[in-house]
Design a protein around this motif. Structure first.
Motif, PDB file in Angstrom:
ATOM      1  N   ASP A 132      21.076 -15.809  68.117  1.00  0.00           N
ATOM      2  CA  ASP A 132      21.393 -15.564  66.713  1.00  0.00           C
ATOM      3  C   ASP A 132      20.344 -14.669  66.066  1.00  0.00           C
ATOM      4  O   ASP A 132      20.681 -13.749  65.314  1.00  0.00           O
ATOM      5  CB  ASP A 132      21.481 -16.888  65.949  1.00  0.00           C
ATOM      6  N   ARG A 133      19.079 -14.924  66.345  1.00  0.00           N
ATOM      7  CA  ARG A 133      18.012 -14.152  65.728  1.00  0.00           C
ATOM      8  C   ARG A 133      18.006 -12.709  66.246  1.00  0.00           C
ATOM      9  O   ARG A 133      17.777 -11.768  65.488  1.00  0.00           O
ATOM     10  CB  ARG A 133      16.663 -14.807  65.968  1.00  0.00           C
ATOM     11  N   ARG A 182      20.643 -11.072  67.166  1.00  0.00           N
ATOM     12  CA  ARG A 182      21.759 -10.409  66.479  1.00  0.00           C
ATOM     13  C   ARG A 182      21.376 -10.047  65.053  1.00  0.00           C
ATOM     14  O   ARG A 182      21.768  -8.995  64.535  1.00  0.00           O
ATOM     15  CB  ARG A 182      23.004 -11.300  66.499  1.00  0.00           C
ATOM     16  N   ASP A 183      20.602 -10.917  64.392  1.00  0.00           N
ATOM     17  CA  ASP A 183      20.138 -10.604  63.031  1.00  0.00           C
ATOM     18  C   ASP A 183      19.292  -9.331  63.029  1.00  0.00           C
ATOM     19  O   ASP A 183      19.425  -8.486  62.139  1.00  0.00           O
ATOM     20  CB  ASP A 183      19.298 -11.767  62.478  1.00  0.00           C
ATOM     21  N   GLN A 205      21.527  -6.254  63.593  1.00  0.00           N
ATOM     22  CA  GLN A 205      22.265  -5.909  62.385  1.00  0.00           C
ATOM     23  C   GLN A 205      21.363  -5.220  61.364  1.00  0.00           C
ATOM     24  O   GLN A 205      21.758  -4.258  60.702  1.00  0.00           O
ATOM     25  CB  GLN A 205      22.890  -7.161  61.754  1.00  0.00           C
ATOM     26  N   LEU A 236      13.748 -11.308  57.229  1.00  0.00           N
ATOM     27  CA  LEU A 236      14.042 -12.475  58.069  1.00  0.00           C
ATOM     28  C   LEU A 236      12.902 -13.483  58.093  1.00  0.00           C
ATOM     29  O   LEU A 236      12.980 -14.483  58.813  1.00  0.00           O
ATOM     30  CB  LEU A 236      14.347 -12.012  59.504  1.00  0.00           C
TER      31      LEU A 236
END
Length: 220
Positions: free
Chosen positions: A161-162, A164-165, A168, A183
């Motif tokens: 998830d991180r 992908r953050d 993005q 973040l």
């Protein structure tokens, strides 16, 4: 950078090469280590001369600039590649960036713009002309829309998830420092997530990550 950037010129037109060599060879921050007249020569020259940056034409005999860029970037360590070309079409732009080019400039760019681009990509900062940036944002997800989106989503699912953050945020044009702030991470941690994403996705630079993210989410 503390030492001059080692530069390789690649163009099939000897007059263009001579002009670029004359213009760039006297720049103290650059060290012109060699020239090549086609993509095959460029691949061989990179392995022999170990440049930091390759200034690459697209339309060449034997092996074109896009194929040569892909071959050069597949090796490790690999120099950064800037496409310097008369071709301003969306197709050439996207093909070059997907092959791993870190910059894309047209041959009518001012000398100072070319030198600045070389120094920036050598320092790890991708460079696109304003026109190329507009083309990229307008058309990055237009070609083979559904197929690219499906492929991109599947690839991004391999990330945490991180990670992908971070990808993005890169697609949004944020620097590592800006990503860290957004973040609530350290810059070193952002760099680790970036490096892990590149390895997992078999990509070589931030532009390719941004293209993948745009493919996955063409209408954010």
């Amino acid at each position: 950078m503390s030492s001059p950037v080692r530069l390789l010129l690649v163009d099939d037109d000897p007059l263009v090469r001579a002009g670029l060599a004359s213009m760039l060879g006297g720049t103290p921050s650059l060290d012109l280590v060699g020239q090549a007249s086609n993509g095959r020569e460029a691949v061989d020259a990179v392995r022999d001369l170990h440049p930091d940056v390759v200034l690459m034409d697209i339309g060449m005999p034997v092996l074109d600039g896009v194929a040569a860029t892909a071959a050069i970037r597949a090796d490790s360590p690999a120099p950064e590649v800037i496409m310097l070309t008369t071709f301003g079409s969306d197709d050439y732009l996207l093909r070059a960036l997907r092959a791993g080019a870190a910059g894309y400039l047209l041959k009518d760019a001012a000398p100072v713009e070319i030198v600045t681009a070389i120094l920036k990509v050598a320092a790890g900062e991708p460079v696109l002309s304003p026109r190329s940036t507009r083309q990229l944002m307008s058309h990055a997800a237009d070609t083979d829309h559904d197929t690219r989106r499906t492929t991109a989503l599947a690839a991004l699912n391999a990330l945490t998830d991180r990670e992908r953050d971070v990808v993005q945020a890169i697609a949004e044009g944020k620097s590592n420092a800006e990503i860290a702030d957004a973040l609530h991470l350290g810059v070193a941690t952002v760099k680790t997530h970036l490096a892990n994403a590149l390895v997992k996705l078999h990509l070589t630079n931030r532009i390719q990550l941004a293209l993948l993210a745009h493919d996955a989410n063409p209408h954010p």
